[in-house]
Write an enzyme that holds these catalytic residues in place. Structure first.
Site, PDB file in Angstrom:
ATOM      1  N   SER A   7       1.037  -1.204   0.212  1.00 33.99           N
ATOM      2  CA  SER A   7       0.003  -0.039  -0.086  1.00 33.99           C
ATOM      3  C   SER A   7       0.855   1.193  -0.015  1.00 33.99           C
ATOM      4  O   SER A   7       2.035   1.393   0.679  1.00 33.99           O
ATOM      5  CB  SER A   7      -0.933   0.097   1.087  1.00 33.99           C
ATOM      6  OG  SER A   7      -0.197   0.320   2.428  1.00 33.99           O
ATOM      7  N   HIS A  32      -2.216  -1.036  -3.794  1.00 35.24           N
ATOM      8  CA  HIS A  32      -3.247  -0.360  -3.061  1.00 35.24           C
ATOM      9  C   HIS A  32      -3.154   1.018  -2.816  1.00 35.24           C
ATOM     10  O   HIS A  32      -1.812   1.243  -1.918  1.00 35.24           O
ATOM     11  CB  HIS A  32      -3.279  -1.247  -1.626  1.00 35.24           C
ATOM     12  CG  HIS A  32      -4.242  -0.865  -0.602  1.00 35.24           C
ATOM     13  ND1 HIS A  32      -5.504  -1.609  -0.545  1.00 35.24           N
ATOM     14  CD2 HIS A  32      -4.470   0.169   0.357  1.00 35.24           C
ATOM     15  CE1 HIS A  32      -6.154  -0.947   0.573  1.00 35.24           C
ATOM     16  NE2 HIS A  32      -5.372   0.273   0.893  1.00 35.24           N
ATOM     17  N   ASP A  34      -3.874   4.544  -0.921  1.00 41.17           N
ATOM     18  CA  ASP A  34      -4.609   4.977   0.076  1.00 41.17           C
ATOM     19  C   ASP A  34      -5.012   6.417  -0.197  1.00 41.17           C
ATOM     20  O   ASP A  34      -4.298   7.275  -0.479  1.00 41.17           O
ATOM     21  CB  ASP A  34      -4.114   4.938   1.530  1.00 41.17           C
ATOM     22  CG  ASP A  34      -4.081   3.494   1.828  1.00 41.17           C
ATOM     23  OD1 ASP A  34      -4.890   2.840   1.812  1.00 41.17           O
ATOM     24  OD2 ASP A  34      -2.802   2.963   2.344  1.00 41.17           O
ATOM     25  N   GLY A 140      -6.230   6.091   8.565  1.00 35.73           N
ATOM     26  CA  GLY A 140      -5.733   7.134   8.671  1.00 35.73           C
ATOM     27  C   GLY A 140      -4.194   7.162   8.509  1.00 35.73           C
ATOM     28  O   GLY A 140      -3.741   8.211   7.929  1.00 35.73           O
ATOM     29  N   PHE A 141      -3.480   6.291   9.225  1.00 34.12           N
ATOM     30  CA  PHE A 141      -2.112   6.062   9.202  1.00 34.12           C
ATOM     31  C   PHE A 141      -1.594   4.902   9.118  1.00 34.12           C
ATOM     32  O   PHE A 141      -1.973   3.931   9.519  1.00 34.12           O
ATOM     33  CB  PHE A 141      -1.332   6.939  10.351  1.00 34.12           C
ATOM     34  CG  PHE A 141      -2.047   8.200  10.678  1.00 34.12           C
ATOM     35  CD1 PHE A 141      -1.029   9.443  10.283  1.00 34.12           C
ATOM     36  CD2 PHE A 141      -3.008   8.802  11.267  1.00 34.12           C
ATOM     37  CE1 PHE A 141      -1.477  10.764  10.308  1.00 34.12           C
ATOM     38  CE2 PHE A 141      -3.377  10.031  11.438  1.00 34.12           C
ATOM     39  CZ  PHE A 141      -2.609  10.944  11.175  1.00 34.12           C
ATOM     40  N   GLY A 142      -0.436   4.716   8.437  1.00 33.06           N
ATOM     41  CA  GLY A 142       0.426   3.450   8.446  1.00 33.06           C
ATOM     42  C   GLY A 142       1.122   3.270   9.675  1.00 33.06           C
ATOM     43  O   GLY A 142       1.141   4.245  10.432  1.00 33.06           O
ATOM     44  N   ASP A 173      -6.622  -5.009   6.163  1.00 31.65           N
ATOM     45  CA  ASP A 173      -5.602  -3.903   5.816  1.00 31.65           C
ATOM     46  C   ASP A 173      -5.303  -3.227   7.029  1.00 31.65           C
ATOM     47  O   ASP A 173      -6.091  -2.978   8.057  1.00 31.65           O
ATOM     48  CB  ASP A 173      -6.355  -2.734   4.748  1.00 31.65           C
ATOM     49  CG  ASP A 173      -5.604  -1.668   4.540  1.00 31.65           C
ATOM     50  OD1 ASP A 173      -4.372  -1.666   4.905  1.00 31.65           O
ATOM     51  OD2 ASP A 173      -6.259  -0.852   4.031  1.00 31.65           O
ATOM     52  N   GLY A 174      -3.983  -3.117   7.566  1.00 31.62           N
ATOM     53  CA  GLY A 174      -3.471  -2.331   8.462  1.00 31.62           C
ATOM     54  C   GLY A 174      -2.861  -3.317   9.662  1.00 31.62           C
ATOM     55  O   GLY A 174      -3.284  -4.159  10.126  1.00 31.62           O
ATOM     56  N   GLY A 175      -1.452  -2.901   9.647  1.00 33.15           N
ATOM     57  CA  GLY A 175      -0.757  -3.395  10.701  1.00 33.15           C
ATOM     58  C   GLY A 175      -0.358  -4.962  10.889  1.00 33.15           C
ATOM     59  O   GLY A 175       0.012  -5.318  11.608  1.00 33.15           O
ATOM     60  N   GLY A 195       1.822  -1.823   4.630  1.00 33.53           N
ATOM     61  CA  GLY A 195       2.313  -0.719   3.831  1.00 33.53           C
ATOM     62  C   GLY A 195       3.972  -0.432   3.906  1.00 33.53           C
ATOM     63  O   GLY A 195       4.467  -1.302   3.484  1.00 33.53           O
TER      64      GLY A 195
HETATM   65  C1  DX5 Z   1      -4.534   3.013   6.464  1.00 32.47           C
HETATM   66  C2  DX5 Z   1      -4.396   2.410   5.430  1.00 32.47           C
HETATM   67  C3  DX5 Z   1      -3.510   1.159   5.279  1.00 32.47           C
HETATM   68  C4  DX5 Z   1      -2.162   1.539   5.485  1.00 32.47           C
HETATM   69  C5  DX5 Z   1      -1.372   0.114   6.008  1.00 32.47           C
HETATM   70  O1  DX5 Z   1      -5.423   4.088   6.802  1.00 32.47           O
HETATM   71  O2  DX5 Z   1      -5.808   2.261   4.786  1.00 32.47           O
HETATM   72  O3  DX5 Z   1      -3.715   0.491   3.910  1.00 32.47           O
HETATM   73  O4  DX5 Z   1      -1.344   2.006   4.450  1.00 32.47           O
HETATM   74  O5  DX5 Z   1      -0.183   0.395   6.351  1.00 32.47           O
HETATM   75  P1  DX5 Z   1       0.499  -0.490   7.523  1.00 32.47           P
HETATM   76  O6  DX5 Z   1       0.812  -1.778   7.093  1.00 32.47           O
HETATM   77  O7  DX5 Z   1       1.810   0.100   7.892  1.00 32.47           O
HETATM   78  O8  DX5 Z   1      -0.377  -0.579   8.587  1.00 32.47           O
HETATM   79 ZN    ZN Z   2      -5.818   1.016   2.913  1.00 31.71          ZN
END
Ligand code: DX5
Ligand code: ZN
Length: 220
Positions: A7, A32, A34, A140-142, A173-175, A195
């Site tokens: 992403s 992906h 964002d 919101g954030f990675g 998606d995420g973490g 991400g």
């Molecule tokens: C969060 C995004 C995710 C994010 C994933 O708002 O939708 O797609 O980029 O990044 P990581 O893997 O660092 O959580």
């Molecule tokens: Zn995402």
């Protein structure tokens, strides 16, 4: 086998370009992107239009974390989206959103935020939707930590698609890390989004590490 999708969450068009080229050079098929509008949640990324100026062979999933994502569909189509996935929390009609995207001949997904229960999805739509994305961090954030509360939601979704014989894919998606990807894979998730940690050093090798780690439980 689970798909690992890199992403890109950035407010810099140059960085988006660099990361896309890094994906292309690593032989990645699908990326992906964002998109956050500064209203849906407290962050803002580049606009999908930056993709119009970048030539790649990649397939784009556009993840819309915006108010009324239906108003962003044309922009995503012009940007070359292959799938459009919208957060449902500020969406007026899930049905109109899906139908509009599918009217352009591409796949449509609905996304639920970490705190949003499965019950917020219009269940009569599930036979028609191509993908359900579950957030395992708050949007919101990675770089946030994987929240295990998502596992129960994935179980519920998997039970729904098995009993209703509905073919939608499930994406987490995420973490997601190499430590948690097997917990998700075990629950028959089709895809995970990862991400920046994927882009450190060798992207292709990092994807392989995730795929190997995803088999830890199911191989036994
Ligand atoms: C969060 C995004 C995710 C994010 C994933 O708002 O939708 O797609 O980029 O990044 P990581 O893997 O660092 O959580
Ligand atoms: Zn995402």
């Amino acid at each position: 086998m689970i798909k690992v999708i890199p992403s890109i969450l950035s407010n810099s068009p140059n960085e988006v370009r660099q990361m896309l080229y890094q994906c292309q050079d690593a032989g990645v098929e699908r990326v992906h992107i964002d998109i956050i509008d500064g209203v849906f949640t407290n962050n803002k990324t580049t606009d999908p239009s930056v993709l119009e100026e970048i030539e790649t062979t990649l397939r784009y999933d556009i993840h819309l974390m915006v108010k009324e994502p239906i108003n962003w569909i044309e922009k995503c189509i012009r940007a070359g989206a292959d799938r459009i996935i919208g957060q449902i929390e500020m969406m007026n009609s899930q049905q109109e959103f899906i139908q509009k995207i599918q009217g352009f001949g591409i796949d449509a997904g609905l996304a639920i935020d970490l705190k949003t229960p499965i019950g917020q999805l219009d269940d009569y739509l599930l036979p028609d939707v191509d993908l359900i994305l579950v957030m395992s961090v708050a949007t919101g954030f990675g770089g946030q930590e994987f929240n295990t509360s998502v596992l129960e939601k994935i179980k519920q979704l998997n039970a729904i698609r098995t009993s209703d014989k509905t073919p939608f894919k499930i994406c987490d998606d995420g973490g997601v890390t190499t430590q948690t990807v097997d917990d998700v894979a075990e629950l028959e998730v089709d895809e995970v989004v990862v991400g920046r940690k994927l882009f450190e050093n060798d992207l292709a090798q990092n994807i392989q590490k995730f795929i190997q780690a995803s088999n830890r439980k199911t191989d036994q």
